[in-house]
Enzyme design. Structure first.
Site, PDB file in Angstrom:
ATOM      1  N   GLU A   1     -14.624 -18.248  36.235  1.00 20.32           N
ATOM      2  CA  GLU A   1     -15.818 -19.037  36.559  1.00 20.32           C
ATOM      3  C   GLU A   1     -15.544 -20.502  36.288  1.00 20.32           C
ATOM      4  O   GLU A   1     -15.009 -20.854  35.225  1.00 20.32           O
ATOM      5  CB  GLU A   1     -17.006 -18.570  35.716  1.00 20.32           C
ATOM      6  CG  GLU A   1     -18.272 -19.405  35.904  1.00 20.32           C
ATOM      7  CD  GLU A   1     -19.434 -18.904  35.060  1.00 20.32           C
ATOM      8  OE1 GLU A   1     -19.509 -17.676  34.828  1.00 20.32           O
ATOM      9  OE2 GLU A   1     -20.261 -19.726  34.609  1.00 20.32           O
TER      10      GLU A   1
ATOM     11  N   GLU B   1     -23.379 -28.250  34.472  1.00 20.70           N
ATOM     12  CA  GLU B   1     -24.534 -27.578  33.875  1.00 20.70           C
ATOM     13  C   GLU B   1     -25.285 -28.608  33.031  1.00 20.70           C
ATOM     14  O   GLU B   1     -24.688 -29.535  32.465  1.00 20.70           O
ATOM     15  CB  GLU B   1     -24.104 -26.412  32.986  1.00 20.70           C
ATOM     16  CG  GLU B   1     -23.585 -25.207  33.730  1.00 20.70           C
ATOM     17  CD  GLU B   1     -23.266 -24.073  32.779  1.00 20.70           C
ATOM     18  OE1 GLU B   1     -23.997 -23.066  32.793  1.00 20.70           O
ATOM     19  OE2 GLU B   1     -22.287 -24.202  32.009  1.00 20.70           O
TER      20      GLU B   1
END
Length: 343
Positions: free
Chosen positions: A231, A236
């Site tokens: 990932e 974020e």
């Protein structure tokens, strides 16, 4: 007569043995010599470089391209495509049949013109382009593995293109047994890629519990699971830590709370657009905000970042990363001006 024949046969055998014993004067324990290495750099900005190595007594050649990539080339002639512009120190090791080696290095300067292989500029009002984007629906297992509180839909209430931007809208509302709705868009089964540069220009939501993300997952997640698929979190953010941007990699041994990441503080993440970017090659994965590099991970075959990945964009609420939810947040929006992938 028989004695004469026997004598001749004995003499012949002795002569043969004598020739074999004294005739093998070759030495197989030789070293390569006279190693030469040349490079022909393509002028079309493709990144292609044709290398030719020659040496006396060499049986094979190992090339190190100066970016962490190596190749065994028995013929000594190979074309390698560099993924990025730069000056590289290329080393070739020539090896003889007995295992002895000699090496030589040269420098090459390569210019790579990137090609745009995927983009969405979000210029057509309405639902996101179905040829490019699909949706995850629902709350997954245990809130998508993070105890998140939202229910993802494919409604234009939660994901819509308006006035040149994609709006992913988190709403406080009762829906299918949950108190929040939002959207998670992804290119799985529509577009995936191996290596390249991803750029997204976005403005992020504020408010306690909000958790917007622009990221990617290994396209083999269905067969190997997570985190074995790998990932890459390009961006974020959490409303409980306003203006701190996180860039993170998850893979076996470094996932969840022990993931491989860093963060950087910027200004006005929720009121202005900023550029979020990853450069992904066979040698390294580099994460940027506003073209400032703040996290680098060396890539290798030991970690799962050498196969195809797809893109994801979403706004989550609460959970293990989003944290405590401000009950006064009734709506939170991530606006994306564009997302582009170059190779």
């Amino acid at each position: 007569m028989l004695r004469q024949i026997a004598f001749i046969a004995i003499v012949t055998v002795l002569s043969s043995l004598s020739c074999k014993k004294g005739g093998n004067t070759g030495n197989t324990d030789v070293s390569p010599v006279n190693l030469a290495l040349s490079a022909l750099v393509s002028t079309d900005n493709s990144g292609n470089v044709e290398f030719t190595a020659t040496a006396t007594n060499a049986t094979t050649y190992e090339f190190g391209y100066g970016n962490g990539v190596f190749a065994l080339v028995p013929s000594g002639k190979v074309t390698y495509k560099y993924p990025a512009t730069g000056t590289y120190t290329v080393t070739v090791v020539a090896k003889s049949a007995s295992g002895k080696t000699i090496s030589k290095s040269i420098q090459v300067t390569v210019t790579v013109g990137l090609s745009l292989i995927f983009s969405d500029e979000f210029n057509t009002n309405g639902a996101p382009d179905p040829a490019k984007w699909g949706y995850d629906i629902g709350n997954g297992t245990d809130g998508w593995g993070n105890q998140e509180k939202q229910y993802y839909t494919n409604r234009t209430d939660n994901a819509v293109v308006q006035n040149g931007v994609l709006r992913i809208v988190l709403k406080k509302e009762n829906f299918s047994g949950f108190n929040y709705t939002s959207a998670r868009l992804l290119t799985a089964n529509k577009f995936s890629f191996k290596y390249g540069i991803v750029e997204a220009r976005a403005k992020l939501p504020a408010g306690g519990g909000t958790w917007p993300a622009i990221w990617s997952l290994g396209a083999n997640i269905g067969s190997v699971g997570w985190p074995a698929c790998g990932e890459i979190d390009i961006m974020e953010h959490k409303g409980n830590d306003l203006n701190r941007i996180f860039g993170t990699l998850h893979y076996p041994g470094r996932s969840g709370g022990s993931a491989d990441g860093s963060s950087r503080i910027i200004s006005n993440a929720s009121t202005e657009f900023h550029l979020y970017k990853v450069e992904w090659t066979a040698a390294a994965i580099k994460i940027y905000v506003d073209d400032v590099l703040y996290h680098t991970v060396a890539n290798s075959n030991a970690i799962p970042f050498n196969h195809n990945f797809f893109l994801i964009m979403n706004v989550a609420m609460g959970g293990t990363f989003g944290g405590a939810i401000d009950p006064n947040v009734t709506e939170a929006v991530m606006e994306v001006d564009y997302i582009r992938v170059y190779q």
